[in-house]
Design a protein around this motif. Structure first.
Motif, PDB file in Angstrom:
ATOM      1  N   LEU A  64      -9.830   2.364   2.420  1.00  0.00           N
ATOM      2  CA  LEU A  64      -8.807   1.749   2.187  1.00  0.00           C
ATOM      3  C   LEU A  64      -8.821  -0.087   2.609  1.00  0.00           C
ATOM      4  O   LEU A  64      -8.594  -0.696   1.760  1.00  0.00           O
ATOM      5  CB  LEU A  64      -7.566   2.201   3.142  1.00  0.00           C
ATOM      6  N   PHE A  83       1.479   5.098  -0.080  1.00  0.00           N
ATOM      7  CA  PHE A  83       1.013   6.438   0.162  1.00  0.00           C
ATOM      8  C   PHE A  83       1.789   7.362  -0.246  1.00  0.00           C
ATOM      9  O   PHE A  83       2.984   7.407  -0.222  1.00  0.00           O
ATOM     10  CB  PHE A  83       0.930   6.814   1.639  1.00  0.00           C
ATOM     11  N   VAL A 110       1.026  -1.199   0.104  1.00  0.00           N
ATOM     12  CA  VAL A 110       0.044   0.192   0.161  1.00  0.00           C
ATOM     13  C   VAL A 110       0.821   1.424   0.025  1.00  0.00           C
ATOM     14  O   VAL A 110       1.443   1.563   1.037  1.00  0.00           O
ATOM     15  CB  VAL A 110      -0.943  -0.074   1.177  1.00  0.00           C
ATOM     16  N   LYS A 150      -0.080  11.479   5.098  1.00  0.00           N
ATOM     17  CA  LYS A 150       0.503  10.234   4.770  1.00  0.00           C
ATOM     18  C   LYS A 150       0.739   9.427   5.905  1.00  0.00           C
ATOM     19  O   LYS A 150       0.365   7.975   6.073  1.00  0.00           O
ATOM     20  CB  LYS A 150       1.439  10.334   3.723  1.00  0.00           C
ATOM     21  N   GLU A 189      -1.803   2.090  -4.935  1.00  0.00           N
ATOM     22  CA  GLU A 189      -1.056   3.448  -4.617  1.00  0.00           C
ATOM     23  C   GLU A 189      -2.585   4.276  -4.156  1.00  0.00           C
ATOM     24  O   GLU A 189      -3.518   4.341  -4.645  1.00  0.00           O
ATOM     25  CB  GLU A 189      -0.867   3.923  -6.285  1.00  0.00           C
ATOM     26  N   VAL A 190      -2.162   4.945  -3.093  1.00  0.00           N
ATOM     27  CA  VAL A 190      -3.096   5.920  -2.364  1.00  0.00           C
ATOM     28  C   VAL A 190      -2.649   7.283  -2.358  1.00  0.00           C
ATOM     29  O   VAL A 190      -1.495   7.607  -1.825  1.00  0.00           O
ATOM     30  CB  VAL A 190      -3.268   5.492  -0.756  1.00  0.00           C
ATOM     31  N   VAL A 248      -6.622   4.151  -4.847  1.00  0.00           N
ATOM     32  CA  VAL A 248      -7.329   4.957  -3.985  1.00  0.00           C
ATOM     33  C   VAL A 248      -7.068   6.624  -4.021  1.00  0.00           C
ATOM     34  O   VAL A 248      -5.727   6.796  -3.859  1.00  0.00           O
ATOM     35  CB  VAL A 248      -7.241   4.474  -2.677  1.00  0.00           C
ATOM     36  N   THR A 249      -7.861   7.584  -3.949  1.00  0.00           N
ATOM     37  CA  THR A 249      -7.741   9.000  -3.667  1.00  0.00           C
ATOM     38  C   THR A 249      -8.547   9.682  -2.459  1.00  0.00           C
ATOM     39  O   THR A 249      -9.640   9.210  -2.567  1.00  0.00           O
ATOM     40  CB  THR A 249      -8.038   9.785  -5.116  1.00  0.00           C
TER      41      THR A 249
END
Length: 637
Positions: free
Chosen positions: A633, A476, A474, A484, A572-573, A617-618
């Motif tokens: 998440l 951030f 994951v 973050k 990717e967040v 994810v945004t």
């Protein structure tokens, strides 16, 4: 006796000679408890007149105290000879019985139905060519049916007779018989046995055992005994690959040197070119010596003494194979193991192994999976208890020739012996050599060193199976002050609370150790992210969910990290908090220093940040609280 012959009284030697030349069939009976295995054998012996008068008298008397058939003689007592078997009405140990007909000789192994006696069933099946699998017509296919079918198939039995017993209790119903046949066919489709037959019978009443049943005139196939007499087993032997494990070197005088053993596979004749393993020396067969004189040809199962035209070094445990046979030599192999002792198998513990006539020390270095014999599912195991069956990887102290058990059972099987007690604790069937390929491979890389890629014995799938979940990353990314690190830390806390294995890689912390030699210039930032991506990949391969919190401003660097992972394993967040909000927060005072010119190349002030084009994810911490983000998440994971 089973067959009346005037030769017994007129010419006993001719009768014995004729009897000696008969084909021999070894078979086992197996199935669930109370399916009638012992009764079937008793009926075969009784109706074929192979019970002596004193035996019949003894079981007639025993039937009054231990029988289960009322006033009738309980034929199961012929093979259930142990006191505990008669008391409980079950088979515990393997009982062997011999009988013959005009066409064939038979050795029957009556094996237990209880799961706790799986090792006994495997022992009986190890020398059998055929398995009679009994099914109670009232109950159909049971757990033990699947278990014993699997074990019989594991041990390479090519002929299965599915005997649907107790048909008298279902009014000899053809419809019920057809239902069970269809039910078992689902199992049969998963087995390697090439010959599967079905017979409806009543062992208690004698229907379709030795004589055809009048009550089941709808069944047009042979009775059980007729089927046993006619099943073709000669082609089961491997006559293609020559295998003679040397058991003894016979040296009675200076003029004779012979190599004794039982031919495990293939056909051997004088003049044939052979190769000794593991030495690889080649010679020619001079003679095939037996007690009855020299042979022109020898077949599998025959005990022979081979003399060679050349004096080459051959000792006990070596093999003689055809000159052009390609037999791999390996220090290890993959095998199915049946564990047969109360003391559990321990990986990395040294045991003695006996392969054909060769003794060698070795250990189980990994258990790939254990088979649940009830459901046939594969599951993780770090040891093997009594009666467990598992696919394992073994490592030996010396190279040995390796055969696939399915191809050559005589040379593809082995037993495991405890070195302290000298007790046989396990039996195995070899699947393939482990040294058939190099333990490394050549991969394209840009490393400045001349290196190869070493294969690990423990795979990512095995590590993930142990942990109960797959490894992921994951990632951030976002501006300094976007939240973050706080989100990454909160996510790890929640995953740990739920029992997941995690590791958090924080940008600042990494700069204190792994990347302490790197500055904040563009090249150093790219190297920083490259190192983090490689470390994250290693954690993911260990089955760990690794969480990273890095500004990682450049899209190319993040994409390079993504390329290290399989599809779906890199999440990717993008923490898309606006610059003005991040600067207002300024938790570390870095924006203030950057505005004063004290920090060069600071992202968002004097160095760009490239927004992800397709982040999984945004989130925006200006409008979303921490719990809302974590919930989002968790759904993504």
């Amino acid at each position: 006796m089973s067959h009346t012959s005037t030769m017994i009284s007129e010419d006993i030697e001719a009768y014995l000679k004729e009897h000696e030349q008969k084909d021999l069939l070894r078979f086992i009976t197996c199935g669930s408890v109370d399916d009638g295995k012992s009764t079937l054998i008793g009926r075969l012996l009784h109706d074929s007149k192979m019970i002596y008068e004193d035996q019949l008298a003894a079981i007639t008397q025993a039937s009054k105290t231990s029988g289960t058939t009322g006033d009738a003689v309980d034929l199961a007592l012929l093979v259930d000879g142990l006191q505990s078997e008669r008391e409980q009405g079950i088979t515990i140990d393997v009982a062997y019985r011999f009988f013959s007909t005009d066409k064939r000789k038979f050795i029957i192994a009556d094996t237990p139905g209880h799961e706790q006696y799986t090792r006994n069933m495997a022992t009986g099946a190890s020398t059998a060519s055929l398995a009679v699998l009994l099914i109670d017509a009232r109950y159909g296919v049971q757990t033990q049916t699947r278990r014993h079918s699997f074990i019989a198939d594991l041990l390479g039995i090519q002929h299965l007779v599915v005997a649907i017993n107790k048909m008298d209790l279902v009014d000899y119903s053809q419809e019920r018989y057809d239902e069970i046949v269809a039910e078992y066919q689902v199992i049969a489709d998963k087995l390697g046995a090439r010959d599967i037959r079905f017979v409806p019978l009543s062992a208690l009443k004698g229907d379709n055992v030795v004589n055809r049943s009048e009550a089941m005139d709808w069944y047009e196939g042979p009775a059980m005994l007729e089927l046993l007499e006619t099943v073709e087993i000669t082609h089961d032997q491997n006559r293609r690959d020559l295998r003679l494990p040397v058991q003894y070197v016979n040296r009675p005088n200076l003029d004779f040197r012979g190599y004794c053993g039982t031919l495990a596979a293939g056909v051997m004749s004088p003049g044939q070119r052979v190769r000794a393993l593991p030495s690889g020396k080649v010679s020619t067969v001079a003679r095939l010596v037996t007690w009855d004189g020299d042979l022109e040809v020898a077949y599998p199962g025959q005990a022979i003494t081979v003399t060679l035209e050349d004096e080459i070094d051959i000792s006990r445990g070596d093999w003689l194979v055809a000159e052009d046979d390609e037999v791999p030599l390996a220090n290890g192999f993959e095998a199915d193991i049946v564990w047969m002792h109360e003391t559990a198998l321990e990986p990395d513990k040294l045991y003695d192994l006996k392969l054909a006539t060769r003794d060698v020390a070795g250990k189980v270095k990994a258990i790939d999976y254990q088979v649940d014999v009830n459901t046939l599912e594969q599951r993780h195991a770090d040891h093997l208890d009594l009666n467990a069956i598992a696919r394992c990887q073994l490592e030996l102290t010396a190279p040995v020739p390796v055969d696939d058990y399915r191809t050559s059972p005589g040379t593809g099987s082995f037993i495991i012996i405890d070195r302290l007690t000298n007790i046989t604790v396990g039996a195995g069937m070899i699947h393939r050599p482990l040294d058939s390929e190099l333990p490394y491979e050549f991969r394209e890389h840009d490393s400045k060193a001349n290196v190869v890629w070493n294969r690990a014995s423990v795979t990512q799938a095995m590590r993930e199976h142990l942990k109960g979940h797959s490894g992921k990353c994951v990632w951030f990314t976002g501006l300094s002050g976007s939240g973050k690190s706080s989100l990454a830390n909160a996510l790890e806390v929640e995953l740990n609370r739920r029992g997941y294995h995690t590791m958090l890689l924080d940008g600042d912390n990494i700069r204190h150790g792994l990347c302490k030699d790197l500055g904040m210039g563009e090249a150093d930032r790219a190297e920083n992210i490259r190192r983090v991506g490689e470390v994250a990949r290693l954690f993911a391969e260990a089955g760990i969910i690794v969480i990273t919190a890095f500004i990682s401003p450049f899209r190319a660097d993040r994409d390079a990290a993504r390329e290290l992972f399989n599809d779906g394993d890199f999440i990717e967040v993008h923490v898309d908090t606006p610059l003005d909000i991040c600067e207002q927060r300024d938790p570390k005072g870095l924006y203030h220093k950057a505005r004063e010119g004290k920090i060069r190349d600071f992202t968002g002030i004097n160095s760009p940040y490239e927004v992800p084009k397709a982040a999984e994810v945004t989130v925006n911490t200006e409008f979303m609280n921490q719990q809302e983000v974590i919930n989002l998440l968790l759904k993504a994971l």
